[in-house]
Design an enzyme around this catalytic site. Structure first.
Site, mmCIF file in Angstrom:
data_model
loop_
_atom_site.group_PDB
_atom_site.id
_atom_site.type_symbol
_atom_site.label_atom_id
_atom_site.label_comp_id
_atom_site.label_asym_id
_atom_site.label_seq_id
_atom_site.Cartn_x
_atom_site.Cartn_y
_atom_site.Cartn_z
ATOM 1 N N PHE A 115 -6.725 -1.071 5.240
ATOM 2 C CA PHE A 115 -5.342 -1.331 4.824
ATOM 3 C C PHE A 115 -4.651 -0.068 4.328
ATOM 4 O O PHE A 115 -3.436 -0.065 4.116
ATOM 5 C CB PHE A 115 -5.290 -2.445 3.770
ATOM 6 C CG PHE A 115 -5.898 -3.717 4.283
ATOM 7 C CD1 PHE A 115 -5.641 -4.148 5.573
ATOM 8 C CD2 PHE A 115 -6.752 -4.475 3.505
ATOM 9 C CE1 PHE A 115 -6.221 -5.309 6.085
ATOM 10 C CE2 PHE A 115 -7.338 -5.632 3.994
ATOM 11 C CZ PHE A 115 -7.074 -6.049 5.288
ATOM 12 N N HIS A 142 -11.682 -4.974 8.894
ATOM 13 C CA HIS A 142 -12.351 -4.902 7.596
ATOM 14 C C HIS A 142 -13.617 -4.060 7.718
ATOM 15 O O HIS A 142 -14.580 -4.268 6.977
ATOM 16 C CB HIS A 142 -12.712 -6.299 7.082
ATOM 17 C CG HIS A 142 -11.534 -7.152 6.691
ATOM 18 N ND1 HIS A 142 -10.725 -7.763 7.610
ATOM 19 C CD2 HIS A 142 -11.015 -7.484 5.477
ATOM 20 C CE1 HIS A 142 -9.785 -8.454 6.981
ATOM 21 N NE2 HIS A 142 -9.929 -8.294 5.688
ATOM 22 N N GLU A 196 0.824 -1.213 0.000
ATOM 23 C CA GLU A 196 0.000 0.000 0.000
ATOM 24 C C GLU A 196 0.857 1.262 0.000
ATOM 25 O O GLU A 196 0.472 2.274 -0.585
ATOM 26 C CB GLU A 196 -0.953 0.000 1.199
ATOM 27 C CG GLU A 196 -2.178 -0.908 1.036
ATOM 28 C CD GLU A 196 -1.879 -2.374 1.290
ATOM 29 O OE1 GLU A 196 -0.736 -2.694 1.692
ATOM 30 O OE2 GLU A 196 -2.782 -3.212 1.082
HETATM 31 C C1 LIG Z 1 -1.653 -4.843 4.172
HETATM 32 C C2 LIG Z 1 -2.752 -5.668 3.563
HETATM 33 N N1 LIG Z 1 -3.163 -5.398 2.318
HETATM 34 C C3 LIG Z 1 -4.168 -6.127 1.769
HETATM 35 C C4 LIG Z 1 -4.770 -7.136 2.454
HETATM 36 C C5 LIG Z 1 -5.913 -7.926 1.824
HETATM 37 N N2 LIG Z 1 -5.554 -9.319 1.651
HETATM 38 C C6 LIG Z 1 -5.876 -10.272 2.540
HETATM 39 S S1 LIG Z 1 -5.235 -11.769 2.166
HETATM 40 C C7 LIG Z 1 -4.548 -11.160 0.729
HETATM 41 C C8 LIG Z 1 -3.748 -12.060 -0.145
HETATM 42 C C9 LIG Z 1 -2.622 -12.647 0.640
HETATM 43 O O1 LIG Z 1 -1.821 -13.408 -0.190
HETATM 44 P P1 LIG Z 1 -0.611 -14.232 0.413
HETATM 45 O O2 LIG Z 1 0.208 -13.353 1.297
HETATM 46 O O3 LIG Z 1 0.086 -14.867 -0.726
HETATM 47 O O4 LIG Z 1 -1.285 -15.307 1.348
HETATM 48 P P2 LIG Z 1 -2.280 -16.487 0.910
HETATM 49 O O5 LIG Z 1 -3.669 -15.937 1.005
HETATM 50 O O6 LIG Z 1 -1.924 -16.899 -0.458
HETATM 51 O O7 LIG Z 1 -2.066 -17.558 1.915
HETATM 52 C C10 LIG Z 1 -4.817 -9.818 0.585
HETATM 53 C C11 LIG Z 1 -4.367 -8.963 -0.534
HETATM 54 C C12 LIG Z 1 -4.324 -7.357 3.763
HETATM 55 N N3 LIG Z 1 -4.858 -8.304 4.535
HETATM 56 N N4 LIG Z 1 -3.309 -6.622 4.290
#
Ligand SMILES: Cc1ncc(C[n+]2csc(CCOP(=O)(O)OP(=O)(O)O)c2C)c(N)n1
Ligand SMILES: Cc1ncc(C[n+]2csc(CCOP(=O)(O)OP(=O)(O)O)c2C)c(N)n1
Ligand SMILES: [Mg+2]
Ligand SMILES: [Mg+2]
Lengths: 386, 320, 386, 320
Positions: free
Chosen positions: D82, D123, D56
């Site tokens: 976020f 959220h 971000e």
């Molecule tokens: C700082 C932040 N930005 C955006 C999000 C929204 N978000 C939640 S899970 C996710 C994807 C996470 O991907 P990854 O780190 O690869 O973990 P996975 O879900 O694949 O286990 C996003 C973008 C968040 N939780 N925190």
């Protein structure tokens, strides 16, 4: 790496050859391969990890059905396909001594680390008796004072928290033999928080293990839009920490490589970054059908189900047998059923009895605490007397 | 003894008395900090004072982790303005922790705050309003040498995350003969900085002194102005404010921060809601201009309230 | 690396051998060494860079005296000892085409990139005619619309801004042959902003150069409390960007290595991370005596003055001679004197004429703009009519 | 046409009409965004809609850089919460840019804001007050389908950084037959959402609808409540608010955000200062409780104002 190592001997050979689990950054290759062999041979360890995987899978299947039946409000985030990595880490840690900060897909690790099943069902189902008392939900749960901090949603944020817990233990003189571990997704490695936290841990040379579960996607976003290096383990050197890669679909490999990372951290080698490659075998949350995952990825080596692989591995190594697995399964199904039923019978939080206090402190001045005062001008119901 | 000496002495006291206290911040160990607030402490308390990397997010995460483990970290931000980088850990991790988990995180963040001539947009900010908006934080704004000392010690003793806003303009300018290390006003109580009867100025931090200065000038015109020093902006001691307004009938809420929202809005809103009948005239606010804090001393001096602009505002208030 | 390469031939040999300037991460060693040779041979380039170094030094010496005489309010941040790196970068960029985001110690780069001398004296002395009109000061100046963004104090924050400028140019179809560059300190590599910005640039494969001026200290904090890797250039691989190291006290080496990084970025090789090792030969700001820098560090190879080294190098290579240097010096002193005098004669900003408007937008509703309204309740002086 | 459809259509319109617009955010390209606000746009406008890494801070830095170059980036934060990670670039880089340099940075940040049942502390946040506090930002809070559409288009056309707070609760629940794509209220004007005469409720975003609901209930008791929809909280159209209070004599400022400071404090403070004589009763505020937004639907529903609690507050206000 297209042919999974499925017999114990093969697995160990693969580890040594850097196939099943490669120890990168050229540290201690022989020694650690030998150690890995020991770990992989550790029958009890494998049984524990496997059982955690199995129990997590059964629990999560149930959560998925509950979600689909509309019994869970909010998101449901599962670790299907990631159980081997998670369980290997949770099993390598010692509850009561170590710090474990599980993330979004770590039901198996939580189970292995000893999180009560009821913590999960109560939190998902909003029982006031759960550790979060309905104030937070789903995978946001833990017992911070017992070495299991509770994640916030902001990705990357737990890395420095675990570092802080270890830093505190060192100051208190209680660091000997302690490890702090957390997991993180491929996507979350793009956060500044991950960078700052890992770098800080490296500077302080804390006994920390960060396991990156590279499931190739962050929500819908593929690795190619998340980083430009060939493999995230190449970051380890730039932080001055140990780096290890592993096939996250292979329990034997995970057990040896993650076990090795934990051992290194425990014995003074400083932070360790483990990158496990795998595929999430479910949506980002249960609302998501993951239709953005192309067929060729689903169909490749990392698309295999780590629980199937582990089952074969454990049977072939003689660590368990089908009969015992069936019994475990039966027992787990029953436990999950009971835990769901119990949580469902328990009361929801009662807004009229909620203290609505975000502060632990109470101030002497009557009415000057923002809580008391603001409640008076805030929404019904009336604030309970604390 | 200056305001900054008091902050240093308070940390000395904390390190001496409480083994769970440690200090963590950029350049605070051997160097003693950008403002020398920790001078000599690294030597006096080996292994208790640490130089941090330039990682405000991780610094705050570390503090939360240490707080979970029962330590009482005191984090120095080099300038309040840089806490924006640690913002997420402060408002989402630290502030929510007790409510979510029941486990308090006793940590203190020292924010060298407020403007000084020539410091410009990024070394002058007052961030108390931003932090006070979030549930779960305590926000302290000491205006005196004695409060700088006692409120830091008392703040660190609280089980909640404390945002301690220390005003850089007061660091060396504000002096006291000595500090009474005994009895003192607890956190949560405002203070009558100057008693008066014709109008109440509610201020905090450096603006308390500007308000007192303005009050002294108006004395020549026969006006006797009461100045309330909030001391902490969260919790906000509205009772002391209301009692003062009850005496004077007039309110000017004064702050150095940006004009939208903030402490002055909260004070005026609370007094209007809870003490409407006490007001003999519309309540007033005086804040900085709605621009970043300018670099040039001439612009800076006109950006924030001054004794002159406070007098002007009070004269208008008294004329109604 | 204790014997500086001081003749042209030596320097070039050193470059090729990886001594004066090493090209790490094993990319294109031969080709680039050859190219480096070309650059080092570029007499005009070296003269331009050297002149920028000299002018920056003279200007900064003057700023230091002005500060000590109490004529400058606020901090004074100098680049003494870092001129070779800075000038090499500024000289390799093309004003009007490229993007250059100088940081705190980049007077030489600014000069080379064509920043008017008056921008500096006006901003430091608070002339309302300066680019910042007294609203911001000292090293916070630039011309964003002309490819020179203005730094904010928060370290690391410019990396993603430069990335955004390049991203925009690509969208506008004006990216061909463009490079965007910024410098950053060793300390600032610990920021999440640096990590996120560089990673984003790598993902987008932007034509970007990030030069880390590792002057061994961040304010008083030594490298050991800032990172745990052996050399920051080891981070390049983890981002999937090119990585180059250079002796920042050696102008020939800087010219070739930084020139090479710029050339690579310009010709489509994606982001380049250059790590220059050197020592800041002044305090963090002029208020600071840098007494925390131990004698052995001051006395070692990197403690040498890059301007002395460059003088010798340029004379030995025949790029200039002492006479010309003396003339340049005289001329620069005069120019600086004139620029200071002019800025000092110019008016300070007038708070009564200041618009106190943080927004470019004006809203139709009378009095509803926060600016107009808040000014009415804010400090004297009265707001000027816009 | 739902509120979220309007947001999607507005972006479609912007991409079609203005070549300087591009969209950047996590999972917004092929996937169409976590809430499907950009569904189909990546296909319709190749090379104009980009998936961002989970960064971000860098996303906002990229937007500032692109804004400097004259582009008009629209950044989607996956959730408003976020944006705390991009906070520094928003409040220190974007917000100060025009004042410092004279070069505007026309960028828009879309913040999916506000609570929905089961979304929990991270959220559900409403961050308008935090951003409105900073000079140099415009903060929009559309409450209707039509405003969601027009204010996004008009906001992107502004040369300043715009924080566009879209309420998640309204996404699919709020529907309109169609949107009049012609004449509409410009940014900076508040709107009378419901005319009345006995009291004024000043609200914004989702709370406008709760206020209207409460007003309809009170009609049964003979009370006729006016509801003002602020539309933008910065700039704040205090004239429309004052005109309403002039009609009714009573003010309730209503918000879903945390209770310390914020929009309700600003509204009450401004009305008290500028329209004191218009008030027949003390102004009131109704906010969420001073805790993080709780996960459990039962707690969540009691944490924020509801038609019931709004009615209660109004009855108290009308009883004075
Ligand atoms: C700082 C932040 N930005 C955006 C999000 C929204 N978000 C939640 S899970 C996710 C994807 C996470 O991907 P990854 O780190 O690869 O973990 P996975 O879900 O694949 O286990 C996003 C973008 C968040 N939780 N925190
Ligand atoms: C985010 C942030 N934190 C803290 C500071 C305060 N600060 C200003 S310069 C500086 C040291 C910078 O060191 P380095 O990056 O190595 O650059 P150098 O001064 O050595 O050129 C610090 C800590 C800041 N400007 N920004
Ligand atoms: Mg992932
Ligand atoms: Mg440095």
């Amino acid at each position: 790496m297209q042919s999974p190592a499925e017999s114990e001997a093969d697995a160990l050979k693969a580890v040594a050859a850097g196939a099943g689990g490669t120890l990168s950054c050229g540290v201690l290759m022989n020694e650690s391969a030998a150690h890995a062999a020991n770990l992989a041979l550790d029958r009890e360890f494998l049984r524990k990890a496997y059982l955690a995987m199995l129990r997590a899978r059964i629990l999560e299947n149930k959560l998925s059905s509950l979600y689909k039946a509309g019994k869970i409000v909010g998101g449901v985030y599962l670790g299907r396909g990631q159980e081997a990595v998670s369980a290997a880490l949770g099993s390598a840690l010692e509850p009561g001594r170590d710090v474990y900060a599980p993330l979004i897909r770590d039901q198996a690790g939580r189970t292995a680390f000893g999180e009560p099943l009821l913590d999960c069902t109560r939190t998902y189902l909003g029982s006031v008796k759960g550790p979060m008392r309905g104030r937070d939900g789903n995978i946001h749960r833990g017992h911070p004072a017992q070495g299991m901090p509770v994640m916030i949603s902001h990705l990357g944020a737990q890395v420095s928290v675990v570092a802080g817990m270890l830093f505190a233990r060192r100051l208190k003189g209680r660091i000997d033999g302690v490890v702090g571990a957390t997991t993180i997704g491929d996507g979350a490695t793009s956060t500044g928080a991950f960078h700052e936290g890992l770098n800080l841990a490296a500077i302080e040379r804390l006994p920390m293990v960060v396991v990156v579960a590279n499931n190739q996607f962050a929500y819908s976003t593929p690795n190619a839009r998340q980083f430009a290096c060939a493999d995230l383990v190449e970051r380890a050197r730039g932080y001055g920490v140990g780096g290890l890669s592993v096939d996250g679909t292979d329990l034997l490999a995970c057990a040896s490589v993650i076990g090795e990372a934990v051992r290194r951290a425990r014995t003074g080698a400083g932070p360790q970054l483990v990158v496990a490659r795998l595929l999430r075998l479910t949506g980002h949350g249960e609302h998501d059908d993951a239709s953005y995952v192309p067929d060729h990825i689903r169909g490749d080596h990392y698309g295999r189900d780590c629980l199937d692989v582990a089952t074969r591995q454990l049977i072939e190594t003689g660590a368990t047998n089908q009969e015992e697995i069936d019994a475990w399964r039966e027992q787990s199904i029953e436990e999950v059923r009971a835990a769901v039923a119990k949580a469902q019978r328990e009361p929801a939080p009662d807004p009229y009895r909620e203290s609505w206090a975000a502060l632990a402190s109470r101030f002497a001045v009557p009415d000057s605490s923002p809580t008391a005062r603001d409640s008076a001008t805030a929404a019904t119901p009336a604030p309970a007397t604390p | 003894m200056t305001y900054i000496d008091a902050i240093r002495d308070a940390q000395d006291h904390l390190l001496r008395e409480d083994p769970s206290v440690f200090l963590y911040g950029q350049d605070i160990a051997t160097f003693g900090g950008a403002f020398k607030a920790t001078k000599g402490l690294a030597e006096a308390y080996p292994g208790r004072v640490f130089d941090a990397p330039i990682s405000e997010d991780a610094m705050m995460g570390l503090a939360v982790g240490a707080g979970i483990e029962g330590m009482r970290p005191v984090i120095e931000m080099q300038f309040a303005d840089f806490s924006s980088v640690g913002f997420n850990q402060i408002v989402n991790q630290a502030a929510t922790h007790y409510y979510r988990t029941g486990v308090p995180v006793p940590l203190t963040v020292r924010l060298p705050s407020g403007g000084t001539p020539g410091s410009g947009p990024f070394h002058s900010q007052s961030m108390e309003a931003v932090y006070a908006h979030y549930p779960g934080l305590i926000v302290l704004t000491p205006a005196t040498v004695s409060d700088a000392y006692h409120m830091l010690i008392d703040g660190v003793a609280l089980d909640d995350p404390v945002i301690y806003c220390e005003h850089k303009f007061l660091y060396r300018w504000l002096k006291a003969k000595s500090i009474d290390k005994g009895e003192h006003l607890p956190i949560g109580h405002a203070r009558i900085a100057r008693a008066g009867k014709h109008a109440t100025v509610v201020a905090y931090s450096a603006m308390v002194h500007e308000a007192v200065r303005a009050a002294e000038r108006l004395l020549q015109d026969g006006w006797d102005i009461e100045v309330v020093d909030l001391r902490s902006v969260k919790p906000l001691d509205i009772d002391t404010v209301l009692a003062s307004v009850a005496r004077t009938g007039r309110l000017l809420a004064l702050g150095e921060a940006f004009p939208w929202g903030g402490v002055t809005a909260e004070v005026v809103a609370r007094v209007s809601a809870e003490g409407f009948h006490l007001l003999d005239a519309p309540p007033m606010r005086l804040n900085a201009h709605d621009t970043p804090v300018p670099y040039h001393p001439k612009l800076w001096a006109a950006h924030r309230p001054t004794p002159e602009s406070i007098c002007d505002a009070l004269r208008r208030l008294l004329a109604i």
